[in-house]
Enzyme design. Structure first.
Site, PDB file in Angstrom:
ATOM      1  N   TYR A 145       0.837  -1.205   0.000  1.00  0.00           N
ATOM      2  CA  TYR A 145       0.000   0.000   0.000  1.00  0.00           C
ATOM      3  C   TYR A 145       0.873   1.257   0.000  1.00  0.00           C
ATOM      4  O   TYR A 145       0.686   2.169  -0.811  1.00  0.00           O
ATOM      5  CB  TYR A 145      -0.929  -0.026   1.224  1.00  0.00           C
ATOM      6  CG  TYR A 145      -1.644   1.271   1.453  1.00  0.00           C
ATOM      7  CD1 TYR A 145      -2.802   1.592   0.748  1.00  0.00           C
ATOM      8  CD2 TYR A 145      -1.148   2.211   2.361  1.00  0.00           C
ATOM      9  CE1 TYR A 145      -3.444   2.797   0.950  1.00  0.00           C
ATOM     10  CE2 TYR A 145      -1.787   3.420   2.573  1.00  0.00           C
ATOM     11  CZ  TYR A 145      -2.929   3.703   1.864  1.00  0.00           C
ATOM     12  OH  TYR A 145      -3.561   4.905   2.055  1.00  0.00           O
ATOM     13  N   LYS A 149       1.290   4.139  -2.954  1.00  0.00           N
ATOM     14  CA  LYS A 149       1.079   5.576  -2.760  1.00  0.00           C
ATOM     15  C   LYS A 149       2.308   6.357  -3.224  1.00  0.00           C
ATOM     16  O   LYS A 149       2.188   7.408  -3.856  1.00  0.00           O
ATOM     17  CB  LYS A 149       0.788   5.880  -1.280  1.00  0.00           C
ATOM     18  CG  LYS A 149      -0.634   5.557  -0.852  1.00  0.00           C
ATOM     19  CD  LYS A 149      -1.626   6.506  -1.495  1.00  0.00           C
ATOM     20  CE  LYS A 149      -3.024   6.401  -0.902  1.00  0.00           C
ATOM     21  NZ  LYS A 149      -4.010   7.185  -1.663  1.00  0.00           N
ATOM     22  N   ASN A 174      -3.172   8.963  10.283  1.00  0.00           N
ATOM     23  CA  ASN A 174      -4.409   8.167  10.346  1.00  0.00           C
ATOM     24  C   ASN A 174      -5.604   9.109  10.499  1.00  0.00           C
ATOM     25  O   ASN A 174      -5.721   9.789  11.517  1.00  0.00           O
ATOM     26  CB  ASN A 174      -4.340   7.177  11.510  1.00  0.00           C
ATOM     27  CG  ASN A 174      -3.456   5.987  11.184  1.00  0.00           C
ATOM     28  OD1 ASN A 174      -2.384   6.151  10.593  1.00  0.00           O
ATOM     29  ND2 ASN A 174      -3.883   4.799  11.541  1.00  0.00           N
ATOM     30  N   VAL A 184      -9.132   1.165  12.925  1.00  0.00           N
ATOM     31  CA  VAL A 184      -9.094   0.590  14.275  1.00  0.00           C
ATOM     32  C   VAL A 184     -10.333   0.933  15.116  1.00  0.00           C
ATOM     33  O   VAL A 184     -10.879   0.062  15.815  1.00  0.00           O
ATOM     34  CB  VAL A 184      -7.762   0.979  14.977  1.00  0.00           C
ATOM     35  CG1 VAL A 184      -7.605   2.488  15.123  1.00  0.00           C
ATOM     36  CG2 VAL A 184      -7.638   0.290  16.309  1.00  0.00           C
ATOM     37  N   PHE A 188     -12.959  -1.813  16.472  1.00  0.00           N
ATOM     38  CA  PHE A 188     -13.165  -2.049  17.910  1.00  0.00           C
ATOM     39  C   PHE A 188     -14.650  -1.923  18.275  1.00  0.00           C
ATOM     40  O   PHE A 188     -15.181  -2.726  19.043  1.00  0.00           O
ATOM     41  CB  PHE A 188     -12.329  -1.079  18.752  1.00  0.00           C
ATOM     42  CG  PHE A 188     -10.861  -1.438  18.813  1.00  0.00           C
ATOM     43  CD1 PHE A 188     -10.396  -2.668  18.356  1.00  0.00           C
ATOM     44  CD2 PHE A 188      -9.931  -0.553  19.356  1.00  0.00           C
ATOM     45  CE1 PHE A 188      -9.044  -3.014  18.422  1.00  0.00           C
ATOM     46  CE2 PHE A 188      -8.582  -0.883  19.425  1.00  0.00           C
ATOM     47  CZ  PHE A 188      -8.141  -2.109  18.956  1.00  0.00           C
ATOM     48  N   THR A 206       0.951  -1.740  21.436  1.00  0.00           N
ATOM     49  CA  THR A 206       1.837  -0.588  21.656  1.00  0.00           C
ATOM     50  C   THR A 206       2.042   0.224  20.369  1.00  0.00           C
ATOM     51  O   THR A 206       2.778   1.207  20.380  1.00  0.00           O
ATOM     52  CB  THR A 206       3.237  -1.016  22.173  1.00  0.00           C
ATOM     53  OG1 THR A 206       3.912  -1.741  21.115  1.00  0.00           O
ATOM     54  CG2 THR A 206       3.140  -1.878  23.410  1.00  0.00           C
ATOM     55  N   GLN A 207       1.399  -0.192  19.250  1.00  0.00           N
ATOM     56  CA  GLN A 207       1.528   0.577  18.014  1.00  0.00           C
ATOM     57  C   GLN A 207       1.142   2.033  18.320  1.00  0.00           C
ATOM     58  O   GLN A 207       0.061   2.291  18.832  1.00  0.00           O
ATOM     59  CB  GLN A 207       0.588   0.035  16.923  1.00  0.00           C
ATOM     60  CG  GLN A 207       0.779  -1.427  16.553  1.00  0.00           C
ATOM     61  CD  GLN A 207      -0.203  -2.311  17.295  1.00  0.00           C
ATOM     62  OE1 GLN A 207      -0.263  -2.268  18.521  1.00  0.00           O
ATOM     63  NE2 GLN A 207      -0.972  -3.099  16.579  1.00  0.00           N
ATOM     64  N   ASP A 280       2.443  -3.206   8.926  1.00  0.00           N
ATOM     65  CA  ASP A 280       1.882  -2.220   9.868  1.00  0.00           C
ATOM     66  C   ASP A 280       3.046  -1.413  10.459  1.00  0.00           C
ATOM     67  O   ASP A 280       3.986  -1.994  11.006  1.00  0.00           O
ATOM     68  CB  ASP A 280       1.143  -2.997  10.984  1.00  0.00           C
ATOM     69  CG  ASP A 280       0.408  -2.100  11.960  1.00  0.00           C
ATOM     70  OD1 ASP A 280       0.085  -0.951  11.596  1.00  0.00           O
ATOM     71  OD2 ASP A 280       0.143  -2.563  13.099  1.00  0.00           O
TER      72      ASP A 280
HETATM   73  O1  LIG Z   1      -8.835  -4.537  14.877  1.00  0.00           O
HETATM   74  C1  LIG Z   1      -7.810  -3.858  14.879  1.00  0.00           C
HETATM   75  C2  LIG Z   1      -7.529  -2.895  13.860  1.00  0.00           C
HETATM   76  C3  LIG Z   1      -6.359  -2.174  13.924  1.00  0.00           C
HETATM   77  N1  LIG Z   1      -5.477  -2.368  14.931  1.00  0.00           N
HETATM   78  C4  LIG Z   1      -4.230  -1.561  14.977  1.00  0.00           C
HETATM   79  O2  LIG Z   1      -4.565  -0.198  14.918  1.00  0.00           O
HETATM   80  C5  LIG Z   1      -3.598   0.554  14.201  1.00  0.00           C
HETATM   81  C6  LIG Z   1      -4.283   1.418  13.168  1.00  0.00           C
HETATM   82  O3  LIG Z   1      -4.839   0.601  12.163  1.00  0.00           O
HETATM   83  P1  LIG Z   1      -5.850   1.162  11.057  1.00  0.00           P
HETATM   84  O4  LIG Z   1      -6.374   0.015  10.273  1.00  0.00           O
HETATM   85  O5  LIG Z   1      -6.831   2.077  11.708  1.00  0.00           O
HETATM   86  O6  LIG Z   1      -4.936   2.111  10.138  1.00  0.00           O
HETATM   87  P2  LIG Z   1      -3.525   1.938   9.413  1.00  0.00           P
HETATM   88  O7  LIG Z   1      -2.487   2.544  10.304  1.00  0.00           O
HETATM   89  O8  LIG Z   1      -3.283   0.561   8.893  1.00  0.00           O
HETATM   90  O9  LIG Z   1      -3.732   2.854   8.090  1.00  0.00           O
HETATM   91  C7  LIG Z   1      -4.444   4.101   8.059  1.00  0.00           C
HETATM   92  O10 LIG Z   1      -3.560   5.174   8.072  1.00  0.00           O
HETATM   93  C8  LIG Z   1      -2.589   5.151   7.058  1.00  0.00           C
HETATM   94  C9  LIG Z   1      -1.764   6.408   7.214  1.00  0.00           C
HETATM   95  O11 LIG Z   1      -1.150   6.449   8.440  1.00  0.00           O
HETATM   96  C10 LIG Z   1      -3.144   4.992   5.670  1.00  0.00           C
HETATM   97  O12 LIG Z   1      -3.311   6.161   4.972  1.00  0.00           O
HETATM   98  C11 LIG Z   1      -4.335   4.063   5.584  1.00  0.00           C
HETATM   99  O13 LIG Z   1      -5.081   4.236   4.401  1.00  0.00           O
HETATM  100  C12 LIG Z   1      -5.243   4.162   6.773  1.00  0.00           C
HETATM  101  O14 LIG Z   1      -6.176   3.092   6.754  1.00  0.00           O
HETATM  102  C13 LIG Z   1      -2.646  -0.456  13.600  1.00  0.00           C
HETATM  103  O15 LIG Z   1      -1.403  -0.357  14.237  1.00  0.00           O
HETATM  104  C14 LIG Z   1      -3.304  -1.801  13.803  1.00  0.00           C
HETATM  105  O16 LIG Z   1      -2.384  -2.823  14.052  1.00  0.00           O
HETATM  106  C15 LIG Z   1      -5.752  -3.309  15.915  1.00  0.00           C
HETATM  107  O17 LIG Z   1      -4.982  -3.512  16.831  1.00  0.00           O
HETATM  108  N2  LIG Z   1      -6.920  -4.013  15.850  1.00  0.00           N
END
Ligand SMILES: O=c1ccn([C@@H]2O[C@H](COP(=O)(O)OP(=O)(O)O[C@H]3O[C@H](CO)[C@H](O)[C@H](O)[C@H]3O)[C@@H](O)[C@H]2O)c(=O)[nH]1
Length: 316
Positions: A145, A149, A174, A184, A188, A206-207, A280
């Site tokens: 991804y 981009k 995000n 996320v 949740f 811890t992300q 991630d």
């Molecule tokens: O059920 C879940 C879903 C997510 N996470 C964690 O939450 C964090 C955020 O996850 P998201 O899916 O909300 O977002 P991403 O960081 O993967 O990506 C988002 O932000 C990015 C930019 O930072 C991109 O642009 C992307 O399109 C957008 O979805 C991650 O570390 C993930 O591991 C969990 O622990 N459990």
């Protein structure tokens, strides 16, 4: 001024459409409704300044039709799922790179003067400099991804220089808020609606990432675009995010509290040292000095944006 918003029925796109319509623009939306929804733009469907084209940007003819008579293009159409990088690399290529190429091919033969593109913090990968400024490099995305981009950004820069239009790229943190249908907070809430006793958290919790509310995002894009126009540059890049960050575990706590629940948190442990999935990014914080130097700043920090988003999604 006629504006095309690709992905305008989607999460960020529809908020941008609201802002553009409120400012009096003529707005055309191109969206295949794969992730977006007509409900997000229903308030504008009967407005004479508004036009909707349902179409898949993988078809170059639809894209050509969509840029006709347009002065400004906001290109937000994309598949935003970092987590499908391992399973569906070809889909991420098509829905981020190929559609951008189709758009650029259409723009080069059109009257479009400005292109605004929503890129992503994921182009930086596991950045060694935090907060990460726009000129950080070499860029080493760790997901397909993020790579897609970055490829789209590079094509945009090349086309803007050769075919003489102006392009500004926003590398977004995000982005969260009402109408979000992935990510996320959305995950949740849905998990807790199914089982209020236990919340599965992907990775080790811890992300750490910076979260920006969609209202601050749209305001930032519109404000910086005006600044960019006055500067007259061919191409520029801006980070848009917050100056603080929040952990996934803290997000889980806020969601639980807002839902009046006290679930047991079960961490999956994840991959590669606690990541939710392969690719991630574990720690993301963008340097937003450049964006702030234009006079923009976020109204809500990451914590406020998360809490407000939980309330907005629970109300929907
Ligand atoms: O059920 C879940 C879903 C997510 N996470 C964690 O939450 C964090 C955020 O996850 P998201 O899916 O909300 O977002 P991403 O960081 O993967 O990506 C988002 O932000 C990015 C930019 O930072 C991109 O642009 C992307 O399109 C957008 O979805 C991650 O570390 C993930 O591991 C969990 O622990 N459990």
């Amino acid at each position: 001024m006629k504006v095309l918003v690709t992905g305008g029925a989607g999460f960020i796109g529809s908020h941008l459409v609201d802002a553009l319509m409120e400012r009096g623009y003529r707005v055309r939306v191109l969206d295949d409704l794969s992730a977006g929804s007509l409900k997000n733009i229903e308030q504008w469907l009967d407005n004479s300044r508004f036009e909707f084209i349902k179409g898949d940007m993988r078809d170059p003819n639809i894209v050509k039709e969509a840029v006709e008579d347009v002065d400004i293009v906001y290109h937000l159409a994309a598949n935003p799922e970092v987590r499908i990088s391992a399973q569906s690399p070809e889909l991420l290529y098509e829905t981020n790179v190929l559609i951008t190429y189709n758009l650029l091919q259409a723009i080069k033969d059109s009257n479009v003067k400005y292109l605004i593109f929503t890129s992503s913090s994921t182009v930086y990968g596991d950045a060694k400099v935090i907060p990460t400024p726009e000129d950080y490099g070499p860029l080493e995305p760790i997901s397909v991804y993020g790579g897609a981009k970055l490829a789209a950004e590079a094509l945009i820069s090349g086309y803007a220089h050769i075919f003489e239009f102006h392009a500004v790229v926003f590398r977004l943190a995000n982005i969260i808020g009402a109408r979000a249908n992935h990510g996320v907070i959305y995950d949740f809430i849905n998990k807790l609606k199914k089982n209020p006793e236990v919340l599965e958290i992907l990775g080790d919790g811890t992300q750490r990432k910076s979260y920006l509310h969609v209202s601050d995002t749209v305001e930032g894009m519109l404000h910086i675009f005006e600044y960019f126009k006055k500067e007259g540059k061919i191409y520029d890049v801006y980070n848009l995010g917050n100056e603080d960050w929040i952990t996934v575990k803290e997000i889980a706590e806020i969601v639980s509290e807002e839902m009046g629940l006290n679930p047991e948190f079960r961490f999956t442990g994840g991959v590669d040292g606690g990541r939710g999935w392969k690719g991630d990014v574990k720690f993301m914080l963008l340097d937003i000095t450049k964006a702030k130097s234009t006079g923009w700043k976020p109204k809500m920090n990451s914590y406020e944006a998360v809490r407000r988003t939980v309330r907005e999604l629970l109300k929907a």
